[in-house]
Design a protein around this motif. Structure first.
Motif, PDB file in Angstrom:
ATOM      1  N   HIS A  87       0.651  -1.445  -0.394  1.00 19.42           N
ATOM      2  CA  HIS A  87       0.378  -0.303   0.256  1.00 19.42           C
ATOM      3  C   HIS A  87       1.107   1.158  -0.272  1.00 19.42           C
ATOM      4  O   HIS A  87       2.016   0.813   0.496  1.00 19.42           O
ATOM      5  CB  HIS A  87      -0.677  -0.093   1.275  1.00 19.42           C
ATOM      6  N   SER A  88       0.394   2.106  -0.819  1.00 17.46           N
ATOM      7  CA  SER A  88       1.292   3.544  -0.463  1.00 17.46           C
ATOM      8  C   SER A  88       0.007   4.675   0.103  1.00 17.46           C
ATOM      9  O   SER A  88      -1.162   4.544  -0.241  1.00 17.46           O
ATOM     10  CB  SER A  88       1.951   3.982  -1.874  1.00 17.46           C
ATOM     11  N   GLN A  89       0.763   5.357   0.421  1.00 19.11           N
ATOM     12  CA  GLN A  89       0.051   6.054   1.980  1.00 19.11           C
ATOM     13  C   GLN A  89       0.693   7.981   0.948  1.00 19.11           C
ATOM     14  O   GLN A  89       1.314   8.693   1.604  1.00 19.11           O
ATOM     15  CB  GLN A  89      -0.242   6.549   3.225  1.00 19.11           C
ATOM     16  N   PRO A  90       0.206   9.058   0.562  1.00 13.91           N
ATOM     17  CA  PRO A  90       0.682   9.945  -0.282  1.00 13.91           C
ATOM     18  C   PRO A  90      -0.094  11.247   0.976  1.00 13.91           C
ATOM     19  O   PRO A  90      -1.527  10.556   1.412  1.00 13.91           O
ATOM     20  CB  PRO A  90      -0.179  10.810  -1.126  1.00 13.91           C
ATOM     21  N   PHE A  91       0.627  11.709   1.432  1.00 13.58           N
ATOM     22  CA  PHE A  91      -0.065  13.103   2.379  1.00 13.58           C
ATOM     23  C   PHE A  91       0.967  14.272   2.070  1.00 13.58           C
ATOM     24  O   PHE A  91       1.744  14.363   1.143  1.00 13.58           O
ATOM     25  CB  PHE A  91       0.688  12.800   3.672  1.00 13.58           C
ATOM     26  N   SER A  92       0.355  15.397   3.118  1.00 13.13           N
ATOM     27  CA  SER A  92       0.910  16.741   2.694  1.00 13.13           C
ATOM     28  C   SER A  92       0.550  17.670   3.366  1.00 13.13           C
ATOM     29  O   SER A  92      -1.011  16.892   4.570  1.00 13.13           O
ATOM     30  CB  SER A  92       0.186  17.277   1.675  1.00 13.13           C
ATOM     31  N   ARG A  93       1.514  18.426   3.962  1.00 17.63           N
ATOM     32  CA  ARG A  93       1.142  19.098   5.003  1.00 17.63           C
ATOM     33  C   ARG A  93       1.835  20.421   4.827  1.00 17.63           C
ATOM     34  O   ARG A  93       3.064  20.513   4.513  1.00 17.63           O
ATOM     35  CB  ARG A  93       1.654  18.589   6.516  1.00 17.63           C
ATOM     36  N   GLY A 152       6.387  12.079   7.837  1.00 19.06           N
ATOM     37  CA  GLY A 152       5.513  10.690   8.041  1.00 19.06           C
ATOM     38  C   GLY A 152       4.743  10.005   8.175  1.00 19.06           C
ATOM     39  O   GLY A 152       3.984   9.646   7.965  1.00 19.06           O
ATOM     40  N   MET A 153       5.270  10.329   9.209  1.00 23.28           N
ATOM     41  CA  MET A 153       5.569   8.863  10.535  1.00 23.28           C
ATOM     42  C   MET A 153       4.197   9.341  11.171  1.00 23.28           C
ATOM     43  O   MET A 153       3.477   8.436  11.402  1.00 23.28           O
ATOM     44  CB  MET A 153       6.392   8.790  11.391  1.00 23.28           C
ATOM     45  N   GLU A 154       3.665  10.382  11.459  1.00 23.35           N
ATOM     46  CA  GLU A 154       2.467  11.174  11.644  1.00 23.35           C
ATOM     47  C   GLU A 154       1.487  10.616  10.874  1.00 23.35           C
ATOM     48  O   GLU A 154       0.826  10.877  11.662  1.00 23.35           O
ATOM     49  CB  GLU A 154       2.689  12.696  11.738  1.00 23.35           C
ATOM     50  N   ALA A 155       1.690  11.116   9.746  1.00 22.02           N
ATOM     51  CA  ALA A 155       0.832  11.190   8.970  1.00 22.02           C
ATOM     52  C   ALA A 155       0.580   9.520   9.047  1.00 22.02           C
ATOM     53  O   ALA A 155      -0.947   9.106   8.812  1.00 22.02           O
ATOM     54  CB  ALA A 155       1.519  11.299   7.298  1.00 22.02           C
ATOM     55  N   TRP A 156       1.427   8.578   8.681  1.00 22.99           N
ATOM     56  CA  TRP A 156       0.497   7.742   8.896  1.00 22.99           C
ATOM     57  C   TRP A 156      -0.329   6.766   9.691  1.00 22.99           C
ATOM     58  O   TRP A 156      -0.723   6.353   9.631  1.00 22.99           O
ATOM     59  CB  TRP A 156       2.197   6.252   8.505  1.00 22.99           C
ATOM     60  N   LEU A 157       0.292   7.282  11.284  1.00 17.38           N
ATOM     61  CA  LEU A 157       0.473   6.929  12.380  1.00 17.38           C
ATOM     62  C   LEU A 157      -1.125   6.881  12.536  1.00 17.38           C
ATOM     63  O   LEU A 157      -2.475   5.977  12.721  1.00 17.38           O
ATOM     64  CB  LEU A 157       0.353   6.511  13.301  1.00 17.38           C
ATOM     65  N   GLU A 158      -1.576   8.066  11.706  1.00 21.61           N
ATOM     66  CA  GLU A 158      -3.112   8.747  11.934  1.00 21.61           C
ATOM     67  C   GLU A 158      -3.971   8.240  10.862  1.00 21.61           C
ATOM     68  O   GLU A 158      -5.273   8.505  11.395  1.00 21.61           O
ATOM     69  CB  GLU A 158      -3.062  10.844  11.670  1.00 21.61           C
ATOM     70  N   ALA A 159      -2.953   7.894  10.307  1.00 19.45           N
ATOM     71  CA  ALA A 159      -4.050   7.444   8.749  1.00 19.45           C
ATOM     72  C   ALA A 159      -4.275   5.967   9.359  1.00 19.45           C
ATOM     73  O   ALA A 159      -5.414   5.476   9.156  1.00 19.45           O
ATOM     74  CB  ALA A 159      -3.592   7.585   8.025  1.00 19.45           C
ATOM     75  N   TYR A 160      -3.974   5.465  10.045  1.00 22.00           N
ATOM     76  CA  TYR A 160      -3.555   4.017  10.754  1.00 22.00           C
ATOM     77  C   TYR A 160      -4.882   3.998  11.403  1.00 22.00           C
ATOM     78  O   TYR A 160      -5.189   3.069  11.610  1.00 22.00           O
ATOM     79  CB  TYR A 160      -2.804   3.729  10.862  1.00 22.00           C
ATOM     80  N   HIS A 161      -4.657   4.606  12.759  1.00 21.05           N
ATOM     81  CA  HIS A 161      -5.565   4.764  14.043  1.00 21.05           C
ATOM     82  C   HIS A 161      -6.704   5.750  13.341  1.00 21.05           C
ATOM     83  O   HIS A 161      -7.550   6.259  13.858  1.00 21.05           O
ATOM     84  CB  HIS A 161      -5.192   5.384  14.679  1.00 21.05           C
ATOM     85  N   ASP A 162      -6.944   6.378  11.801  1.00 22.74           N
ATOM     86  CA  ASP A 162      -7.692   6.899  11.557  1.00 22.74           C
ATOM     87  C   ASP A 162      -8.642   8.030  13.054  1.00 22.74           C
ATOM     88  O   ASP A 162      -9.532   8.015  12.837  1.00 22.74           O
ATOM     89  CB  ASP A 162      -9.649   6.348  11.466  1.00 22.74           C
ATOM     90  N   VAL A 163      -7.474   8.934  12.929  1.00 24.39           N
ATOM     91  CA  VAL A 163      -7.828  10.223  13.511  1.00 24.39           C
ATOM     92  C   VAL A 163      -7.503  11.022  12.924  1.00 24.39           C
ATOM     93  O   VAL A 163      -6.397  11.383  11.922  1.00 24.39           O
ATOM     94  CB  VAL A 163      -7.267   9.662  15.005  1.00 24.39           C
ATOM     95  N   ASN A 164      -7.185  12.583  13.702  1.00 25.58           N
ATOM     96  CA  ASN A 164      -6.288  13.554  12.570  1.00 25.58           C
ATOM     97  C   ASN A 164      -6.391  14.983  14.378  1.00 25.58           C
ATOM     98  O   ASN A 164      -6.646  15.082  14.763  1.00 25.58           O
ATOM     99  CB  ASN A 164      -7.421  14.550  12.266  1.00 25.58           C
TER     100      ASN A 164
END
Lengths: 487, 635
Positions: B104-110, B191-203
């Motif tokens: 899987h890949s997860q694009p993110f932006s901040r 990236g880690m923060e983005a991944w962890l938040e997406a994985y746990h579905d929180v923001n």
């Protein structure tokens, strides 16, 4: 194991992770709960499974998800009981009693392949027993009971075959087939050789099959090579049958097309107070919408906030056309949530519901409380419209396929899916500490409470410092005895 | 308690507290510091031991032999990284897919609140790629994570290579009971923060990322790997996470056990353990290690990518391969074996890691100081505040009763009356003289907190205005605004209480000081429970000044002491101390630059990852310190 719909396609036989039991009782049964308890205990004994852990805290009575199989046409939901034990795993001790139910045991026929050490060297293993009433003959005057035993195994050719996808019976089971069970009236091996992308001759099966069967399974046309173990010609050339499949070209991206309906479920949020169960349901059908029935069973120690239930499809709220909710009762029964949701074509539907984690009594924790608590899979049942038209298959000709893959009418087929079970951590006390905690609290309470109570209730008055020596005190004591005020 | 209810004893006790207050305070303070320094003495710190039963012994036979494959993967990755000018997403996806993982890949932006000058980033776009190794016959309820940051330049290629080699080896094994996620995250912590938040579905922060991902249940443990050379001489392990949170000690023990088994050298805080414990240099060495850990933990800054996992109750550590000028080098196979062993042990876990300590300090890798041992050091420091507060309280109640006796109503309570009495509402007709003391407290309190709020909100909000009017960049503007507001806050007390009637009385400042002391004690007490190091450092610097401050006496000296104890100066001193400890002393100018960078970093950490250091300082410690400043200039 857990069937990975996204990677493996629709399961030929649906099963959740763990142990599942559902029963329609006869209308003649008066005390359904008692019969259910007895039945689960009996089955637990027969199959060496821990089905006796089924009790009222994990049993529900769904209203729409399950229909009686076979001839029975009951609609009284009170006769239905459904339970899942998500923590159970299948093991050899479950396989042995299951094999004993076969007519030839594992001595002859197809069942010789079922060697436990190979069957459990796999990615997925699921075994099931279905009992249902069927017509005895075409005229359907008498009813007989059908016992169907199924075993689903997914072998991981990747780890055993160094990246190649070729397989053979011997490679998978370390056995080959030598004869049919003498008691069997039919004994066949089907191998799916459906061509992909209209490119034929991509794969090769040896020995060449005697016949080919075409069927429509899950809305797709499939071709099967059939080996009939009862036909004598099969064992003419060689003593045993070892079906082999070879790919002619190395496959680069031969991923299965994503199934029309698949789902994913997870717990979101962090911390030990609240959380959220999210279910994503995908409908990848290009142009047809279809409804799906979702059944969620959540144990009582997750307190669902029903007002937070949201169903969102493509950014808009999706109102379910049918909702049945039965709230949990602490230590007595689980939450039951059943919904009929319309899935638009090519969409993702997100269903979320928040919950609060309950604090259990300290004796209610299992021996490994920090492992977490399981929430059983939710069940999705749907009539999925198929992309190609289906013919009604003659029941007489291929009884296996019609019972495994029933289609209600020509245009849709029935799919039942199970999502992942969830593992949820509850707030857990440190069990090595009770003694210390009891001691500490008792001491703190005794010291603090006692002294504060003392301070608060006592009235203070200043005592004049006593002057005078021993003589005066003595005199005072004497005066006290005499009843005269002291000096 | 009999002691307190007996007026004689109480009088004696209160006299003791009043008369011996200063020596008692000094004694307590010295005891606190002494206790802390004694923690580094090896015999006082017990040896670490594995508590978790499922990981009890290191009886795993590692069979990883693919060090060469790891290096070839690393070279290939390096080539593709250079070609793509960043993360080679497509190559990684294809490679992982060929290894038989679910990719899987997860694009993110901040967009950062203001540009980060040390790392040169403002609007960040990136992609995390991860592959999930599905455990056979398991239901994806639990998983482990091996994460590798894809950093810029030639760094960390070997880590990616080793991860891929491990993934290919793990894929062929049948014994996995938990899914394993192999994650390559871009832009390290972001990236880690983005991944962890997406994985746990929180923001929690404002990261934007795609929502639908492959998941693998509850993550039980995570290991972050950083390797930049083909051979390593030692491994450094980083434990401090966001807000000074620490992983369970068992994870560290596991790493230590496997290092010992494979003969790897391992360090903590870059310090190797010394074998002789009874010599003075050895004590100094472990004290250095301890101090480095305290400083690192106090900064609340994750010392590796693992730091963000801890919020989700996932035990995690970062392992850094070090290649220095030692003679003996270890190849990838040994490193891979160590990791294999750790993962197999973690795979055996029946429960989450919970048996061992979550609160500890490490004077060396094999010794630890548990919370029960280090807390008294902090308790002694707080005792100073309590003693001082008690002293003030008694003085106040004495002068209250003294004034009450001279009033029209004879007081029912005797001299040196019970302190509890004075909390009751004053009888009507109580002389008006003592009233303004309480009222005068409100404006300083409000103003100090307003200053704190300004310090918290203005720098980021006002960066546009600042860049328009001054020739500075955005991040300079933010940092300089912080410092300006911080310093400007010190000018406030001169005008606050003068406008009020009755200000400037003795009672007024004593009440204010009492309040400030209690406020400080409560703040530090709460803080020490969350992040001991930060609480201890602040207590060690602020307590003496807070105890000593008064509007009489040598004011200049007190003012200097108070300025020295302000959190900003503590930060500055902390930076110098840290550089001193890692044996790279900083010059004054460099220290100042580091200080500015640290301020910017602190703000960014708060906005990007939710670190509480900056809000705590701005909204709690700084107003409290301003209250003390007010006390100093009361008259």
């Amino acid at each position: 194991g857990f069937w990975r719909t996204q990677a493996w396609g629709q399961p030929p036989l649906q099963a959740p992770a763990g142990a599942e039991l559902w029963v329609w009782f006869q209308p003649t049964v008066t005390d359904v709960d008692k019969a259910w308890k007895e039945l689960s205990n009996i089955l637990s004994g027969i199959f060496c499974a821990s089905l006796n852990f089924i009790d009222s805290t994990n049993t529900v009575t769904p209203t729409a998800s399950f229909k009686p199989l076979g001839l029975a046409n009951g609609t009284d939901q009170h006769l239905l009981r459904y339970a899942v034990l998500p923590r159970e795993v299948v093991c050899t001790e479950n396989l042995t009693p299951w094999k004993k139910l076969l007519p030839c045991g594992s001595k002859a026929g197809l069942a010789v392949l079922l060697k436990a050490e190979r069957l459990f060297h796999s990615s997925y293993h699921s075994q099931a027993v279905h009992i249902r009433p069927v017509c005895r003959d075409a005229s359907c005057l008498a009813v007989s009971w059908e016992l169907r035993q199924t075993l689903t195994v997914v072998f991981d050719t990747f780890s055993s075959g160094q990246g190649k996808k070729d397989w053979s019976l011997f490679k998978m089971f370390s056995r080959t087939l030598t004869d049919a069970c003498p008691l069997a009236s039919q004994s066949k091996v089907y191998v799916d050789i459906s061509p992909k992308n209209k490119e034929k001759e991509l794969l090769e099966v040896t020995p060449p099959p005697a016949s080919v069967h075409e069927a429509i399974v899950h809305g797709e046309k499939r071709t099967y090579a059939v080996y009939d173990l009862l036909s004598p010609s099969l064992f003419n050339t060689s003593r045993s049958l070892n079906v082999q499949l070879k790919w002619k070209r190395p496959q680069d991206s031969s991923e299965l097309p994503t199934p029309v309906l698949h789902a994913q479920r997870y717990v979101s949020g962090y911390g030990l107070q609240t959380g959220e169960i999210s279910t994503l349901i995908y409908n990848t059908h290009p142009y047809r919408a279809f409804p799906v029935i979702l059944l969620e069973t959540v144990p009582w120690y997750l307190r669902l906030y029903v007002h937070t239930l949201t169903i969102i499809t493509k950014g808009k709220e999706n109102k379910p056309s049918y909702i049945h909710y039965q709230p949990a009762q602490d230590r007595r029964r689980p939450h039951l949530l059943e919904m009929l949701i319309q899935l638009p074509a090519n969409s993702v539907t997100k269903i979320t519901i928040q919950f609060e984690r309950a604090l259990l009594k300290w004796t209610e924790y299992p021996p490994d409380p920090n492992h977490g608590f399981y929430v059983s899979s939710s069940v999705l049942s749907a009539l999925v419209p198929s992309v190609i038209a289906m013919k009604d298959v003659d029941v007489e000709q291929s009884p296996l396929f019609t019972s495994l893959f029933p289609s209600s009418d020509g245009s849709s087929y029935f799919v039942r899916l199970y999502t992942e079970p969830l593992l949820v951590n509850l707030p857990t006390p440190d069990f090595s500490m009770p003694y210390n905690v009891i001691c500490l609290t008792c001491t703190v309470v005794a010291v603090c409470y006692g002294s504060f109570y003392n301070l608060l209730t006592r009235t203070f008055h200043v005592e004049e410092p006593s002057r005078g020596g021993l003589a005066k005190r003595l005199a005072n004591i004497i005066r006290k005895f005499r009843g005269v005020p002291p000096l | 308690m009999g002691l307190l209810s007996d007026p004689h004893c109480r009088r004696a006790l209160s006299r003791l507290v009043l008369r011996l207050n200063t020596p008692l305070c000094a004694l307590s303070y010295v005891a606190g510091l002494g206790w802390f320094l004694a923690l580094a003495f090896q015999p006082l710190a017990p040896r670490t031991y594995m508590s978790e039963n499922a990981m009890g012994s290191t009886m795993v036979e590692e069979q990883f032999l693919f060090g060469e494959r790891a290096l070839s993967y690393a070279r290939e990755f390096a080539g593709h990284k250079k070609k793509a000018g960043g993360m080679p997403v497509a190559w990684l996806e294809k490679t992982m897919w060929n290894l038989g993982l679910e990719v899987h890949s997860q694009p993110f932006s901040r967009t950062l609140p203001f540009p980060d000058e040390t790392r040169e980033r403002y609007m960040v776009k990136g992609t995390n790629v991860y592959g999930i190794l599905r455990a056979p016959r398991a239901a994806s309820t639990e998983s482990l994570v091996l994460s590798v940051p894809c950093s810029e330049g030639p760094h960390n290629n070997q880590a990616v290579g080793l991860m891929l080699a491990l993934a290919s080896y793990f894929r062929g094994q049948i014994y996995w009971a938990k899914d394993i996620i192999f994650l390559v995250n871009e832009h390290d912590l972001l990236g880690m923060e983005a991944w962890l938040e997406a994985y746990h579905d929180v923001n929690v922060t404002e990261v934007q990322s795609s929502g639908t991902l492959g998941r693998a249940g509850a993550i039980q443990a995570a290991i972050s790997l950083e390797l930049s050379s083909d051979v390593v001489t030692s491994f450094d392990v980083a434990v401090e996470g966001l807000n000074g949170q620490l992983p369970n000690l068992d994870l560290l023990n596991l790493f230590h056990a496997f290092c010992q088994k494979n003969g790897l050298l391992c360090t903590i805080q870059g310090k190797l353990q010394r074998s002789d414990w009874d010599s003075l240099p050895a004590y100094a060495h472990s004290l250095q290690t301890l101090l480095l850990m305290v400083l690192g933990q106090a900064s609340g800054r994750p010392r590796g990518d693992h730091g963000l996992f801890l919020r989700y109750r996932i035990e995690a550590i970062t392992l850094r391969g070090i290649n220095s000028f030692r003679q003996y080098k270890y190849d990838m196979t040994t490193v891979g074996k160590t990791l294999e062993g750790m993962f197999r042990k973690l795979n055996n876990l029946l429960e989450r890691l919970h048996q061992s300590y979550f609160f500890y300090l490490l004077p060396s890798l094999s010794r630890f100081v548990s919370i029960g041992v280090y807390m008294p050091a902090f308790g002694f420091l707080i005792l100073v505040l309590v003693l001082k507060a008690l002293d003030l309280w008694m003085k106040l109640s004495k002068c209250e009763t003294g004034s009450a006796e001279s009033g029209p109503f004879p007081s029912p309570s005797p001299p040196h009356g019970p302190p509890l009495r004075s909390r009751r509402p004053h009888p009507p007709g109580f002389p008006q003289e003592s009233r303004p003391g309480l009222l005068a407290l409100v404006p300083p309190l409000l103003i100090c907190h307003a200053a704190g709020l300004a310090l918290y909100f203005l720098p980021v909000l006002g960066q546009r205005v600042a860049t328009q009017h001054f020739p500075v960049s955005e991040s300079e503007a933010v940092v300089l605004t912080v410092i300006a507001i911080y310093v400007a806050g010190m000018a406030l007390p001169h005008s606050t209480h003068r406008v009020l009637t009755g200000g400037g009385s003795d009672r007024g400042w004593m009440t204010l000081k009492l309040l400030a002391l209690l406020y400080l004690a409560v703040q530090l007490g709460c803080l020490a429970l969350l992040n001991f190091s930060l609480g201890f450092l602040l207590a060690a610097t602020m307590v003496p000044a807070a105890a000593a401050v008064q509007p009489t006496g040598p004011r200049v000296l007190l003012a200097a002491l108070l300025v020295l104890s302000t959190p900003a100066v503590t930060l500055l001193l902390g930076i110098f101390l840290q550089r001193e400890l890692v044996e790279a002393p900083a010059a004054a100018a460099e220290g100042w630059q580091l200080f500015l960078a640290a301020v910017a970093e602190g703000l960014l950490q708060h906005h990007l990852y939710g670190s509480f250091l900056f809000p705590f300082l701005a909204l709690g410690a700084y107003p409290c310190w301003l209250l003390l400043w007010n006390v100093l200039f009361w008259k």
